[in-house]
Write a protein that holds these residues in place. Structure first.
Motif, PDB file in Angstrom:
ATOM      1  N   UNK A  53       0.810  -1.225   0.000  1.00  0.00           N
ATOM      2  CA  UNK A  53       0.000   0.000   0.000  1.00  0.00           C
ATOM      3  C   UNK A  53       0.844   1.276   0.000  1.00  0.00           C
ATOM      4  N   UNK A  54       1.953   1.256   0.715  1.00  0.00           N
ATOM      5  CA  UNK A  54       2.803   2.433   0.754  1.00  0.00           C
ATOM      6  C   UNK A  54       3.461   2.716  -0.583  1.00  0.00           C
ATOM      7  N   UNK A  55       3.934   1.671  -1.262  1.00  0.00           N
ATOM      8  CA  UNK A  55       4.555   1.851  -2.570  1.00  0.00           C
ATOM      9  C   UNK A  55       3.512   2.328  -3.578  1.00  0.00           C
ATOM     10  N   UNK A  56       2.303   1.787  -3.508  1.00  0.00           N
ATOM     11  CA  UNK A  56       1.237   2.248  -4.399  1.00  0.00           C
ATOM     12  C   UNK A  56       0.976   3.733  -4.200  1.00  0.00           C
ATOM     13  N   UNK A  57       0.900   4.170  -2.961  1.00  0.00           N
ATOM     14  CA  UNK A  57       0.647   5.591  -2.679  1.00  0.00           C
ATOM     15  C   UNK A  57       1.802   6.445  -3.184  1.00  0.00           C
ATOM     16  N   UNK A  58       3.023   5.966  -3.050  1.00  0.00           N
ATOM     17  CA  UNK A  58       4.181   6.720  -3.528  1.00  0.00           C
ATOM     18  C   UNK A  58       4.077   6.969  -5.034  1.00  0.00           C
ATOM     19  N   UNK A  59       3.749   5.941  -5.797  1.00  0.00           N
ATOM     20  CA  UNK A  59       3.577   6.117  -7.242  1.00  0.00           C
ATOM     21  C   UNK A  59       2.386   7.013  -7.555  1.00  0.00           C
ATOM     22  N   UNK A  60       1.293   6.858  -6.817  1.00  0.00           N
ATOM     23  CA  UNK A  60       0.116   7.707  -7.036  1.00  0.00           C
ATOM     24  C   UNK A  60       0.429   9.173  -6.785  1.00  0.00           C
ATOM     25  N   UNK A  61       1.323   9.434  -5.859  1.00  0.00           N
ATOM     26  CA  UNK A  61       1.698  10.811  -5.527  1.00  0.00           C
ATOM     27  C   UNK A  61       2.718  11.392  -6.493  1.00  0.00           C
ATOM     28  N   UNK A  62       3.071  10.647  -7.548  1.00  0.00           N
ATOM     29  CA  UNK A  62       4.041  11.136  -8.513  1.00  0.00           C
ATOM     30  C   UNK A  62       5.477  10.860  -8.140  1.00  0.00           C
ATOM     31  N   UNK A  63       5.687   9.973  -7.174  1.00  0.00           N
ATOM     32  CA  UNK A  63       7.000   9.540  -6.713  1.00  0.00           C
ATOM     33  C   UNK A  63       7.881  10.724  -6.266  1.00  0.00           C
ATOM     34  N   UNK A  64       7.401  11.492  -5.281  1.00  0.00           N
ATOM     35  CA  UNK A  64       8.249  12.561  -4.742  1.00  0.00           C
ATOM     36  C   UNK A  64       9.430  11.971  -3.979  1.00  0.00           C
ATOM     37  N   UNK A  65      10.545  12.682  -3.970  1.00  0.00           N
ATOM     38  CA  UNK A  65      11.675  12.251  -3.160  1.00  0.00           C
ATOM     39  C   UNK A  65      11.491  12.796  -1.752  1.00  0.00           C
ATOM     40  N   UNK A  66      11.917  12.048  -0.766  1.00  0.00           N
ATOM     41  CA  UNK A  66      11.748  12.480   0.613  1.00  0.00           C
ATOM     42  C   UNK A  66      12.562  13.743   0.897  1.00  0.00           C
ATOM     43  N   UNK A  67      12.083  14.515   1.851  1.00  0.00           N
ATOM     44  CA  UNK A  67      12.808  15.667   2.359  1.00  0.00           C
ATOM     45  C   UNK A  67      13.229  15.430   3.793  1.00  0.00           C
ATOM     46  N   UNK A  68      13.869  16.420   4.389  1.00  0.00           N
ATOM     47  CA  UNK A  68      14.434  16.242   5.732  1.00  0.00           C
ATOM     48  C   UNK A  68      13.367  15.976   6.784  1.00  0.00           C
ATOM     49  N   UNK A  69      12.138  16.459   6.576  1.00  0.00           N
ATOM     50  CA  UNK A  69      11.100  16.234   7.568  1.00  0.00           C
ATOM     51  C   UNK A  69      10.308  14.966   7.356  1.00  0.00           C
ATOM     52  N   UNK A  70      10.601  14.241   6.281  1.00  0.00           N
ATOM     53  CA  UNK A  70       9.811  13.054   5.945  1.00  0.00           C
ATOM     54  C   UNK A  70      10.358  11.767   6.548  1.00  0.00           C
ATOM     55  N   UNK A  71      11.624  11.764   6.929  1.00  0.00           N
ATOM     56  CA  UNK A  71      12.247  10.570   7.502  1.00  0.00           C
ATOM     57  C   UNK A  71      12.314  10.742   9.011  1.00  0.00           C
ATOM     58  N   UNK A  72      11.669   9.855   9.732  1.00  0.00           N
ATOM     59  CA  UNK A  72      11.646   9.937  11.194  1.00  0.00           C
ATOM     60  C   UNK A  72      12.080   8.605  11.781  1.00  0.00           C
ATOM     61  N   UNK A  96      27.372   2.263  12.224  1.00  0.00           N
ATOM     62  CA  UNK A  96      26.059   1.644  12.158  1.00  0.00           C
ATOM     63  C   UNK A  96      24.990   2.351  12.959  1.00  0.00           C
ATOM     64  N   UNK A  97      25.330   3.510  13.526  1.00  0.00           N
ATOM     65  CA  UNK A  97      24.367   4.273  14.326  1.00  0.00           C
ATOM     66  C   UNK A  97      23.502   5.136  13.417  1.00  0.00           C
ATOM     67  N   UNK A  98      22.213   5.146  13.669  1.00  0.00           N
ATOM     68  CA  UNK A  98      21.304   5.957  12.861  1.00  0.00           C
ATOM     69  C   UNK A  98      21.617   7.436  13.058  1.00  0.00           C
ATOM     70  N   UNK A  99      21.771   8.146  11.935  1.00  0.00           N
ATOM     71  CA  UNK A  99      22.028   9.584  11.951  1.00  0.00           C
ATOM     72  C   UNK A  99      21.287  10.192  10.767  1.00  0.00           C
ATOM     73  N   UNK A 100      19.990  10.436  10.954  1.00  0.00           N
ATOM     74  CA  UNK A 100      19.146  10.880   9.845  1.00  0.00           C
ATOM     75  C   UNK A 100      19.615  12.217   9.296  1.00  0.00           C
ATOM     76  N   UNK A 101      19.815  13.193  10.160  1.00  0.00           N
ATOM     77  CA  UNK A 101      20.226  14.524   9.692  1.00  0.00           C
ATOM     78  C   UNK A 101      21.609  14.486   9.058  1.00  0.00           C
ATOM     79  N   UNK A 102      22.529  13.764   9.678  1.00  0.00           N
ATOM     80  CA  UNK A 102      23.898  13.724   9.186  1.00  0.00           C
ATOM     81  C   UNK A 102      24.057  12.992   7.874  1.00  0.00           C
ATOM     82  N   UNK A 103      23.162  12.049   7.578  1.00  0.00           N
ATOM     83  CA  UNK A 103      23.265  11.263   6.343  1.00  0.00           C
ATOM     84  C   UNK A 103      22.268  11.700   5.281  1.00  0.00           C
ATOM     85  N   UNK A 104      21.475  12.738   5.577  1.00  0.00           N
ATOM     86  CA  UNK A 104      20.400  13.119   4.669  1.00  0.00           C
ATOM     87  C   UNK A 104      20.913  13.491   3.278  1.00  0.00           C
ATOM     88  N   UNK A 105      21.948  14.300   3.188  1.00  0.00           N
ATOM     89  CA  UNK A 105      22.437  14.736   1.874  1.00  0.00           C
ATOM     90  C   UNK A 105      22.913  13.544   1.046  1.00  0.00           C
TER      91      UNK A 105
END
Length: 223
Positions: A53-72, A96-105
């Motif tokens: 369902x999530x992949x279907x919605x992603x394609x329906x939305x025109x496949x936007x790329x995530x932004x900094x506020x979309x990954x939590x 191996x430590x999660x670092x969303x902001x540091x790895x976003x770019x």
């Protein structure tokens, strides 16, 4: 990885890593059968936990790329909202430590490139998408991540097919691979049900080889 030749692309749509692993494993044999040089190729969903369902919605939305506020941060792993796509192997530092902001770019660059590759899939004469929920440890992954959509439901699969074909502007082939108890009864004629194996996540090479070669031979175009 997924795989590409000069006429054919075989691409994983998730919901986990087993699809991409088995496509990569059998790329050379697939190429021999199809009469073209099929090589492994990285694609967007190869290493993600991506429910239908999530992949279907992603394609329906025109496949936007995530932004900094979309990954939590979700339970144990980063999650792309609102698509419930889980990054088990990304947004992590060298330790191996999660670092969303540091790895976003870096991740934006990586997935932006792969989105571009996905958008160019329409050029292939034959385009085959593979979806599987046959990975043995998916139940554990579901418990760990809070994933809600592990099973294949006919309505969700139909929605995904329509969304993908609409986005790419062309008909595509879809191969569904599952286990007993992980798909709806009304999908029984469409799903390849694997026998149990003892792998953690990779799947049984023999069964995958047989089903991929059989399905890809069905609609092969004459040279």
């Amino acid at each position: 990885m997924s795989a590409e030749g000069h006429r054919t692309a075989i691409v994983s749509l998730g919901i986990s890593c087993q699809s991409s692993r088995q496509i990569r494993t059998h790329a050379e044999e697939i190429g021999h059968q199809l009469g073209e040089d099929i090589q492994p190729a990285r694609h967007f969903f190869d290493g993600l936990i991506a429910p239908v369902p999530g992949v279907a919605r992603l394609f329906e939305d025109g496949f936007p790329l995530f932004g900094s506020g979309d990954i939590r941060m979700g339970p144990h792993h980063p999650v792309w909202h609102p698509y419930d796509i889980h990054f088990l192997h990304h947004f992590r530092d060298a330790a191996g430590t999660v670092d969303i902001a540091g790895r976003m770019a870096e991740e934006l660059s990586r997935f932006g490139h792969m989105r571009g590759k996905l958008q160019r899939l329409s050029r292939f004469e034959r385009l085959v998408f593979v979806l599987s929920n046959s990975q043995n440890n998916l139940t554990m992954v579901q418990e760990e991540t809070g994933l809600t959509d592990l099973h294949f439901e006919a309505s969700a699969v139909g929605r995904l097919r329509h969304a993908v074909e609409h986005y790419l502007g062309r008909p595509c082939e879809f191969i569904l691979v599952s286990l007993d108890g992980r798909h709806a009864g009304d999908l029984a004629d469409e799903v390849h049900v694997l026998s149990p194996d003892d792998s953690e996540w990779t799947g049984d090479k023999g069964q995958w080889r047989a089903l991929l070669l059989e399905r890809l031979a069905e609609n092969r175009q004459p040279d």
